[in-house]
Every structure is written in structure tokens, then in C-alpha cells.
Design a protein around this motif. Structure first.
Motif, PDB file in Angstrom:
ATOM      1  N   PRO A  79     -12.111 -17.221 -24.474  1.00 49.80           N
ATOM      2  CA  PRO A  79     -11.343 -18.174 -24.694  1.00 49.80           C
ATOM      3  C   PRO A  79     -12.106 -18.286 -26.483  1.00 49.80           C
ATOM      4  O   PRO A  79     -13.132 -18.021 -26.748  1.00 49.80           O
ATOM      5  CB  PRO A  79     -12.311 -18.769 -23.473  1.00 49.80           C
ATOM      6  N   GLY A  80     -11.040 -18.862 -26.559  1.00 52.17           N
ATOM      7  CA  GLY A  80     -11.725 -18.034 -27.753  1.00 52.17           C
ATOM      8  C   GLY A  80     -11.816 -17.449 -29.097  1.00 52.17           C
ATOM      9  O   GLY A  80     -11.665 -17.148 -30.235  1.00 52.17           O
ATOM     10  N   THR A  81     -11.329 -15.833 -28.116  1.00 57.16           N
ATOM     11  CA  THR A  81     -10.770 -14.377 -28.713  1.00 57.16           C
ATOM     12  C   THR A  81      -9.631 -14.028 -29.041  1.00 57.16           C
ATOM     13  O   THR A  81      -8.642 -14.136 -28.937  1.00 57.16           O
ATOM     14  CB  THR A  81     -11.943 -13.400 -28.467  1.00 57.16           C
ATOM     15  N   THR A  82      -9.779 -13.218 -30.711  1.00 59.71           N
ATOM     16  CA  THR A  82      -8.187 -12.592 -30.491  1.00 59.71           C
ATOM     17  C   THR A  82      -8.350 -11.295 -29.667  1.00 59.71           C
ATOM     18  O   THR A  82      -8.693 -10.233 -29.728  1.00 59.71           O
ATOM     19  CB  THR A  82      -7.986 -11.586 -32.064  1.00 59.71           C
ATOM     20  N   GLY A 113      -9.252 -16.157 -12.996  1.00 61.86           N
ATOM     21  CA  GLY A 113      -8.866 -17.484 -14.254  1.00 61.86           C
ATOM     22  C   GLY A 113      -8.751 -17.425 -15.528  1.00 61.86           C
ATOM     23  O   GLY A 113      -7.605 -17.471 -15.590  1.00 61.86           O
ATOM     24  N   ASP A 114      -9.166 -16.326 -15.783  1.00 66.81           N
ATOM     25  CA  ASP A 114      -9.171 -15.777 -17.514  1.00 66.81           C
ATOM     26  C   ASP A 114      -7.365 -15.401 -17.983  1.00 66.81           C
ATOM     27  O   ASP A 114      -7.265 -15.426 -19.119  1.00 66.81           O
ATOM     28  CB  ASP A 114     -10.138 -15.075 -18.281  1.00 66.81           C
ATOM     29  N   VAL A 115      -7.462 -14.679 -16.515  1.00 63.10           N
ATOM     30  CA  VAL A 115      -5.838 -13.938 -16.305  1.00 63.10           C
ATOM     31  C   VAL A 115      -4.507 -15.233 -16.702  1.00 63.10           C
ATOM     32  O   VAL A 115      -3.805 -14.834 -17.284  1.00 63.10           O
ATOM     33  CB  VAL A 115      -5.678 -12.681 -15.339  1.00 63.10           C
ATOM     34  N   LEU A 116      -5.280 -16.390 -15.689  1.00 67.29           N
ATOM     35  CA  LEU A 116      -4.363 -17.043 -15.979  1.00 67.29           C
ATOM     36  C   LEU A 116      -3.775 -17.902 -16.957  1.00 67.29           C
ATOM     37  O   LEU A 116      -3.059 -18.542 -17.226  1.00 67.29           O
ATOM     38  CB  LEU A 116      -4.818 -18.719 -15.170  1.00 67.29           C
ATOM     39  N   ALA A 131       2.212 -27.703 -23.719  1.00 64.88           N
ATOM     40  CA  ALA A 131       1.621 -28.734 -22.611  1.00 64.88           C
ATOM     41  C   ALA A 131       1.138 -27.074 -22.290  1.00 64.88           C
ATOM     42  O   ALA A 131       1.567 -26.088 -22.420  1.00 64.88           O
ATOM     43  CB  ALA A 131       3.487 -29.059 -22.024  1.00 64.88           C
ATOM     44  N   PRO A 132       0.144 -27.295 -21.392  1.00 69.16           N
ATOM     45  CA  PRO A 132       0.060 -26.157 -20.802  1.00 69.16           C
ATOM     46  C   PRO A 132       0.696 -25.069 -19.679  1.00 69.16           C
ATOM     47  O   PRO A 132       1.612 -25.504 -19.726  1.00 69.16           O
ATOM     48  CB  PRO A 132      -0.937 -27.043 -19.176  1.00 69.16           C
ATOM     49  N   PHE A 133       0.482 -23.444 -19.869  1.00 73.31           N
ATOM     50  CA  PHE A 133       1.758 -22.695 -19.330  1.00 73.31           C
ATOM     51  C   PHE A 133       3.115 -23.159 -20.462  1.00 73.31           C
ATOM     52  O   PHE A 133       4.108 -23.449 -19.834  1.00 73.31           O
ATOM     53  CB  PHE A 133       1.885 -22.637 -18.062  1.00 73.31           C
ATOM     54  N   GLY A 134       3.043 -24.063 -21.554  1.00 75.62           N
ATOM     55  CA  GLY A 134       3.991 -23.874 -21.957  1.00 75.62           C
ATOM     56  C   GLY A 134       5.127 -24.914 -21.835  1.00 75.62           C
ATOM     57  O   GLY A 134       6.201 -24.618 -22.398  1.00 75.62           O
ATOM     58  N   ALA A 173      -6.786 -23.561 -18.208  1.00 74.95           N
ATOM     59  CA  ALA A 173      -5.188 -24.463 -18.903  1.00 74.95           C
ATOM     60  C   ALA A 173      -4.984 -25.476 -17.486  1.00 74.95           C
ATOM     61  O   ALA A 173      -4.266 -26.178 -16.922  1.00 74.95           O
ATOM     62  CB  ALA A 173      -3.799 -23.052 -18.912  1.00 74.95           C
ATOM     63  N   LEU A 174      -5.549 -24.516 -16.463  1.00 76.61           N
ATOM     64  CA  LEU A 174      -4.818 -25.021 -14.897  1.00 76.61           C
ATOM     65  C   LEU A 174      -5.362 -26.415 -14.666  1.00 76.61           C
ATOM     66  O   LEU A 174      -5.218 -27.425 -13.826  1.00 76.61           O
ATOM     67  CB  LEU A 174      -4.678 -24.547 -13.380  1.00 76.61           C
ATOM     68  N   ARG A 175      -6.644 -26.859 -14.941  1.00 74.96           N
ATOM     69  CA  ARG A 175      -7.368 -28.062 -14.723  1.00 74.96           C
ATOM     70  C   ARG A 175      -6.551 -29.208 -15.658  1.00 74.96           C
ATOM     71  O   ARG A 175      -7.222 -30.061 -15.477  1.00 74.96           O
ATOM     72  CB  ARG A 175      -8.632 -27.831 -14.886  1.00 74.96           C
ATOM     73  N   GLN A 176      -5.950 -28.344 -16.358  1.00 74.81           N
ATOM     74  CA  GLN A 176      -5.206 -29.344 -17.727  1.00 74.81           C
ATOM     75  C   GLN A 176      -3.811 -29.836 -16.768  1.00 74.81           C
ATOM     76  O   GLN A 176      -3.408 -31.020 -17.070  1.00 74.81           O
ATOM     77  CB  GLN A 176      -5.069 -29.532 -19.112  1.00 74.81           C
TER      78      GLN A 176
END
Length: 818
Positions: A79-82, A113-116, A131-134, A173-176
């Protein structure tokens, strides 16, 4: 809540089809999860995509791999990386993502989880939705008691500071966003209650000693069936599978062929994707261990077949699934090292080695990992050395019957693994099982949100603002009439669309108060029909016609492209709104609206060119209308451009036209003082320009009857603009040979004109070369990146020209720049 088999399936269907609620569909092996997925694909009116974590799972689900659709880089997604390895999406894929209603992810137990979260990032970006997952609905299908995600130690070292678990439910994202869980319990694969009970006990880690003893009675020492009996061996380890395959290979009478891999750099032997010394015979049962990256997609990771013939550089494999014979060539694997830059917070990937070999493995035996999602009539199970959660259960549950199952060795109790975090998750899943009331509320929320979206003109206002910004930043390059048209559009959109729809949306809560579904609320439906009629008329008779009249004349190609892109997006939004309101002529239906909106997105074609205006008879300021001298000059310029099959700005730039209107020259000396005019241009067109100025002394527009001016010799374009003319010819449909003949230039010169446009991305290499030739050249360039042009030409043969190679080189360069 206790519900029957059909009620659970109906509940799952209704949540998928009639809500926007995320769903986790789980169940034991053989409970029909994949069947449910195929039914959803057939029945759903929603636009959906199906993905899975591996090639085998994706094929079984009738979809593609996650990394293929979302072009995610392999390795940890911190998370947070390019993620620099990700590629820019083409227009077709962006359209797919923008119109996606439902994303189905099969075999979710194997997804990290990071792939999701990587999927979430792509969807938010390309759907311009925070919104989560657009805002896309997720259907996650899988059994957490089956195989877990594969996470290397060095990958988990990078992910551990950000994630509590590597499983999919650790996704940020899923937890949101909330999701419901529906568990299917009726088993279809097996019908033997005794076998089903045994599998359930292993799955739930409650197997008794008596049950284990009963299972181990299926152990047959030294069991060696013939190939005709159709047994396949499932093993937990590659080494055990390889030993079986070697014995089977030895029993074939055909000549043994050995293919040695080419290994360069750092590529440890334990990470080889297949044998470095690959021994094969005609008749060998093999499995592909890499996806075919060519356009044809002839094979995928996990596809089974039998070798029919072998040459030195190609192996012919007949597929067991479809009987197709596939020509297989060597391919490359790259060993990459991942590191996290502490300063930039970027994931760095460094290629450190390559492995080149035929993408095949012997397959009389395969690993349990490769078997997930498959079903076998007869199988030899070798899982006494199970090392991962779910391996024993997955292997045993591949078999349809206990009688078709033979154990290579007894299964000890310690090989049945358990994980406490999964037990906690399963308890949470049980608490998230929905009922009919939950379904009603989800339907209600979905329909209310879709109605608010239908009557929102927020996106249209944003796109119109984008058009204004382009015009304001490039006023000198654009038609003076752009601002007046934009002002009219802004006033019309604000007063007749946004203000009216805003008042309508404010009234919606009073209709929503009675808890009826909007689809069943007759009073609301009547208001929607009337409002829909109003907005249809507004869009079709006022907004779109006014937009179609927007002037797009511009000499600066980049500015014109910016303007056209902004106008196209605005026109597409108006078009989509029109189709959406048309779908409500008989009232609002959620699925009908979604179909209309998505079809509009895909069917849209800009209509602006069909509505170009003739120059009006206007008297006022010549610099602010298409009339007068400005209109006469523009008409003359366009006639000349058509006569010489070139672009308007090549005849007379728009900035120059504006200067002519402002200064109104009457002599060649005055013409020479205007930027854009030199002695050569004055000789070519000076007489015509001065005549037009004289004919339009007071802003009178040139008459439609004004005869077309004839030029005895063609315009001699400036040398630096010659490539632009070649590009224009090519885009008009002419071949390279035709352009060369018409312009009296060599074919190689015309090709040299087009090569830079491939490098800038303005010209697709596919429009210049056949797909097969592109693939051949690209493969060679990627394999031997440091070779010279002449070395490449010599290696590829006479069918490939230097220009062909440069076209592909520049295309690759454009991809990297993107």
C-alpha cells in the motif's frame, strides 16, 4: 437461519442480480459453486467479468486471470507504493472497466489481500469513482478450507507491516465495504453419504480415528494401473510427481528426446519452472506450465495433452480437452528480485536471470495445487506429506467416489492442517448470512442509488468545465466562436438540467419514506416517466444539437486533440443520459436502466462531424463569427485542402487567418508583414488572399456561389511538415505504396515519416504490420535487446525489413513511455 438448498441458491441469485451488495459465496467442495457461476453468466443482465488467481482456475471459470485483466505486476503490492510494472490500459479495456457492474473472482481462497487492493486501485482510477472497487459489485467465490494463497517469505516480509493476514479478507478495501456471506451446503460431486461425511470431517478438522482408519483402507501397496485405466496421481510435492512421470516415460518405446534449457544470470535450480534437461517421448502425457501470451491463446497453465510428434525446435501436442493439435515453441521466464525503496516507497523489480525452455511438464502425475477445481473419476492420492492447509481435503474431494480413490500411502492425522485465523473468519461468515429482510433493504438501497445517479448531471457539469478550461488555456489557437457556444451550453445545462434535476432529487426522500421498492411505487413511477420525457427532449433537441455545432478548427494538433477528447467525453455523457431516460419511458427498472447506460457507453460514436455548419451570413465583428472575411478565408482554405488532399492548416494556419481578419492587408508588402507569410507563400496564394480581402470589405460572407479557386501547381509544403502530410494520407486510408507514388517519394522515405508517430503512440503498429510479423519481431527484440539493427535483420530473414523492425522498436518504446 435455516433455509433449503433452493432457498440459498435463490437468495444468492437475488443478491447478485438485484442488488449492488458484495457477496462471499462459499461452500464445501462439490456444492455447485462453479455451476452457480456459470448460471450467473447466462442469466445476469449485468455487465460482468470473471477472473481467477491461476490460469487453470480462470479457464475452469470461463474467465481470465486477475493479473491479465487488471495488468497487475507480479510480486507484493505494498500500500502507498507506485506499481511501475503495471501497463497503461487500451481503450477497449478502459471501456470494459468503466461499464462493469459485477466482478466475479473465483477461487478466492488463493487470492492475497494485497492483490484485492490492487484490483480496487485500478477500478477506482479508471472508473473515476472513489468508492471501494470503484462502485463495482463483487461476487467472491471459494472455500477457505481449500488451498491458501502462495506467499513467499520475502514477499510477506514486505507485506506484514500493512496486513494482519495474507488471505483475501485482510484486504483494506474489502474492510471498507460490507459484504454478505452465503454458504452452499448440498454436495453434488459426491453422492455417497459415507464419503461425504468423511470429507466434511476432514474439512472441518473433526475427523475421528475410526474415520481415518476407514479412509486408509483405500491404501493399495504398489498399485500400478495401466494407462488405459485412466488414473491420474495427485501429489503434494513436485518431486514425487516427477518420479512417477519419469517411470511412465521410461515405459514408452518411442525414442527419448532431450531438450536443454538456456539459463542466464541468477536463476536458482529450485525455482526452475520445468526441468532444465527436459526428457520427452512421443506418447508422453504432458501439461502446459505457462499461459500462451500470443493473440491466439492456444494453451494455458495446467492444460493437459499428449505428444503426437517432436522436431528439433517444435513439439506438437494434442489437447485432451478439445482434441486440438498445438505447435509448441520454447519460451522465456524471468527471475526478478523485489525490494522496497525506503525513500520513494516504491516497489523495485530487478531482472536477475532468465530461463528458456519448452513450457511443458510430464503429467501422469500433477500436484494438488494444480488440481483445484478439477474432478476425476479415478485418482491415486499421495498426500501423506501434506505441508499446507487444505491440501488433503482438496486432493480427496477431487474424486467423485470413494471407490475411484486409491491412496499411495496411508494418511496420518498430522497431515490434516488447521489455521486459527480461518476458524475465526468462518465464525464471522456465519454471522453475516443474510435473510429476506436483508435482501429487501439491499434492493431498496440499490434502486434508490441508481435513481439518484440517473437524475444527476454532476458529471456533465464537470466535463463541460473541462472543455472551458481547454478553451481558456488555448484561446489563440481555437475558433473565436468557441466561447459563445460554451456559454450557451453552460447556461442551458445549469438552468434546464441541473437546477430542474436538483429539485426533483430533493423530492425523492418523500417517495422513499414508505419503504416500497421504487420499481413498485406507482406514484414515483409516474413522476419518473414525466421527468424522463422532459429530459429526453432537453437532451435530444437542445443540448446535443448545440454541442454538435461547436467549432473545432485548430492548427495546433495537440490542442485540437485535447479539445476533441473533452468534447467527445461530454457528448458521450449526454448520449448516455439520453439513452438512460429513454429506458424509463414505461417506468424505472433497475436492470433495464443498467443495460441502457452500459450499451450507450459501448455504442457511442461522436456525431459532431455530421452536423458541421455552413458559414452563416453574419454582419457583426468578423473576429467573433464564421461570417465575413473570416468565413470566406476558412471556406477558401478548406476547399484548397480538399483539392490537394491535405489538412487545412497546411494551406493556411488559423492564427494567420485571424491576423488577416485583424489587419486586412491590401498589398503584398502588408501580407509579408503577417506572421506565416513568406515570399514563397505569397507567390503561391497571395493573389487569392488579397482578392478575398477586397471582396469582403465590410464583413460580408463569401457567397456560396463563389467559384472554387484553381491553382495551376500544387502547394509545395515545408519540409518539416512532410511527415504530417504522409500521416494524414495514411490515416485517410491510403497504403504506403500509394502515398509514395502520389508524393513521388521512395517507400522507405514514407516509412521513415510514419515511424516517429508509432513512437508517440499516434499510430498503432498493428495498422502497419501483420500481427504474426509483430509477434515474431517483438519476441526476438525482447530476447536479444542489445543486438544491432543489421544483426536483427540478418537473424529474422528477408521477410522482415529494417522499417518493420523500427516500427516494432518504436511501438515498444511508446508502451514503456506510457
Amino acid at each position: 437461519m435455516t433455509v433449503s438448498v433452493n432457498e440459498k441458491l435463490d437468495l444468492a441469485h437475488n443478491f447478485v442480480l438485484h442488488t449492488n451488495q458484495n457477496i462471499f459465496l462459499t461452500g464445501k467442495a462439490g456444492t455447485g459453486k462453479t455451476t452457480f457461476l456459470h448460471q450467473i453468466k447466462q442469466l445476469s443482465a449485468k455487465r460482468l467479468a470473471v477472473v481467477a488467481p491461476t490460469g487453470v482456475a480462470a479457464i475452469n471459470a470461463g474467465g481470465v486471470t486477475i493479473h491479465s485483466l487488471f495488468q497487475l505486476p507480479f510480486g507484493p503490492l505494498v500500500p502507498g507504493t507506485t506499481q511501475r510494472e503495471g501497463k497503461k490500459f487500451n481503450k477497449e479495456k478502459i471501456n470494459l472497466l468503466r461499464t462493469l457492474d459485477l466482478l466475479v473472482i473465483d477461487e478466492i481462497s488463493m487470492v492475497r489481500g494485497d492483490v484485492l487492493d490492487g484490483i480496487d486501485e485500478v477500478l477506482r482510477r479508471y472508473r473515476t469513482n472513489s468508492a471501494p472497487f470503484g462502485g463495482v459489485q463483487l461476487l467472491l467465490i471459494g472455500d477457505m478450507q481449500q488451498l491458501p494463497p502462495v506467499i513467499k517469505d520475502e514477499e510477506w516480509a514486505l507485506l506484514k507491516p500493512y496486513y494482519d493476514t495474507g488471505y483475501f479478507f485482510g484486504s483494506k478495501a474489502l474492510r471498507q465495504t460490507p459484504y454478505v456471506a452465503i454458504e452452499l451446503t448440498h454436495i453434488y460431486r459426491q453422492s455417497d453419504e459415507q464419503f461425504i461425511s468423511l470429507l466434511n470431517s476432514i474439512r472441518e478438522k473433526t475427523v475421528t480415528r475410526a474415520q481415518l482408519d476407514e479412509l486408509n483402507q483405500r491404501h493399495v501397496p504398489n498399485f500400478a494401473p495401466s494407462d488405459d485405466e485412466g488414473y491420474i496421481t495427485l501429489s503434494t510435492h513436485n518431486t514425487a510427481a516427477q518420479q512417477i512421470n519419469s517411470q511412465k516415460l521410461l515405459s514408452l518405446k518411442a525414442k527419448l528426446r532431450t531438450f536443454t534449457a538456456a539459463v542466464e544470470g541468477e536463476f536458482p535450480s529450485h525455482t526452475y519452472p520445468t526441468e532444465a534437461s527436459l526428457e520427452l517421448k512421443v506418447g508422453s502425457q504432458v501439461m502446459f506450465i505457462k499461459n500462451d501470451i500470443s493473440r491466439e491463446k492456444l494453451y494455458y497453465n495446467g492444460k493437459i495433452g499428449r505428444i503426437k510428434s517432436i522436431d528439433d525446435d517444435v513439439i506438437y501436442v494434442k489437447s485432451q480437452q478439445d482434441g486440438e493439435e498445438i505447435a509448441v515453441y520454447p519460451v522465456d521466464w524471468t527471475n526478478i528480485r523485489y525490494t522496497l525503496d525506503p525513500t520513494t516507497k516504491e516497489i523495485k523489480s530487478e531482472p536477475i536471470g532468465t530461463f528458456r525452455q519448452f513450457p511443458l511438464k510430464l503429467a501422469w502425475a500433477i500436484t494438488v495445487h494444480k488440481s483445484q477445481g478439477l474432478t476425476f473419476e479415478k485418482a491415486i492420492i499421495d498426500v501423506s506429506a501434506a505441508f499446507a492447509h487444505g491440501q488433503v481435503y482438496v486432493a480427496l474431494s477431487r474424486c467423485k467416489t470413494l471407490d475411484g480413490l486409491v491412496l499411495r500411502s496411508p494418511i496420518p492425522a498430522h497431515s490434516i492442517k488447521t489455521e486459527l485465523e480461518l476458524e475465526d473468519f468462518n465464525e464471522q461468515v456465519q454471522r453475516q448470512t443474510p435473510n429476506e429482510e436483508h435482501l429487501h433493504q439491499a434492493k431498496l438501497t440499490n434502486q434508490q442509488n441508481l435513481l439518484r445517479e440517473l437524475f444527476s448531471f454532476e458529471r456533465a457539469n464537470g466535463l463541460l468545465y473541462r472543455c472551458r478550461r481547454v478553451v481558456n488555456e488555448h484561446t489563440s489557437s481555437l475558433d473565436p466562436e468557441c466561447n459563445p457556444v460554451l456559454t450557451q451550453l453552460t447556461d442551458l445545462l445549469r438552468n434546464k438540467a441541473s437546477d430542474v434535476s436538483g429539485r426533483f432529487v430533493q423530492q425523492l426522500p418523500s417517495y422513499f419514506a414508505n419503504d416500497n421498492l421504487p420499481e413498485n411505487n406507482q406514484a414515483l413511477q409516474e413522476r419518473i416517466r414525466k421527468a424522463g420525457t422532459y429530459f429526453q427532449a432537453l437532451l435530444s433537441t437542445e443540448l446535443l444539437p448545440l454541442l454538435h455545432l461547436f467549432p473545432t478548427d485548430c492548427d495546433n494538433k495537440k490542442v485540437r486533440d485535447l479539445m476533441l477528447e473533452a468534447l467527445d467525453e461530454l457528448e458521450k455523457e449526454f448520449f448516455s443520459k439520453l439513452r438512460s431516460f429513454e429506458s424509463c419511458q414505461e417506468g424505472f427498472n433497475a436492470l433495464t436502466y443498467l443495460q441502457a447506460r452500459n450499451h450507450a457507453e459501448l455504442d457511442f460514436q461522436p456525431e459532431r462531424k455530421k452536423f458541421e455548419r455552413p458559414a452563416p451570413e453574419t454582419s457583426g465583428s468578423e473576429g467573433s463569427s464564421r461570417g465575413g472575411l473570416y468565413g470566406a478565408l476558412m471556406k477558401w482554405r478548406n476547399d484548397m485542402a480538399g483539392e490537394h488532399n491535405t489538412s487545412g492548416f497546411m494551406v493556411l494556419p488559423q492564427k494567420t487567418i485571424l491576423e488577416l481578419v485583424r489587419i486586412r492587408p491590401t498589398t503584398e508588402a502588408e501580407l509579408l508583414a503577417i506572421k506565416g507569410f513568406g515570399k514563397t507563400k505569397i507567390r503561391q496564394i497571395g493573389t487569392d488572399i488579397l482578392r478575398l480581402v477586397q471582396e469582403n470589405p465590410s464583413g460580408r460572407a463569401a457567397s456560396a456561389a463563389t467559384p472554387k479557386v484553381k491553382v495551376t501547381k500544387p502547394l509545395k509544403e515545408p519540409k518539416e511538415l512532410s511527415p504530417a502530410i504522409t500521416l494524414a494520407f495514411f490515416q485517410s486510408g491510403k497504403t504506403i505504396a500509394e502515398i509514395a507514388a502520389e508524393r513521388s517519394l521512395a517507400v522507405s522515405t514514407i516509412e521513415s515519416h510514419l515511424i516517429p508517430y508509432v513512437g508517440t503512440g499516434e499510430l498503432a503498429v498493428e495498422t502497419l504490420l501483420p500481427t504474426k510479423k509483430i509477434t515474431t519481431i517483438r519476441s526476438y527484440l525482447e530476447t536479444y535487446p542489445s543486438e544491432s539493427l543489421s544483426e536483427i535483420r540478418q537473424a529474422l530473414g528477408n521477410d522482415v525489413t529494417y522499417s518493420d523492425i523500427r516500427f516494432v522498436q518504436y511501438a515498444i518504446r511508446a508502451e514503456k513511455q506510457e
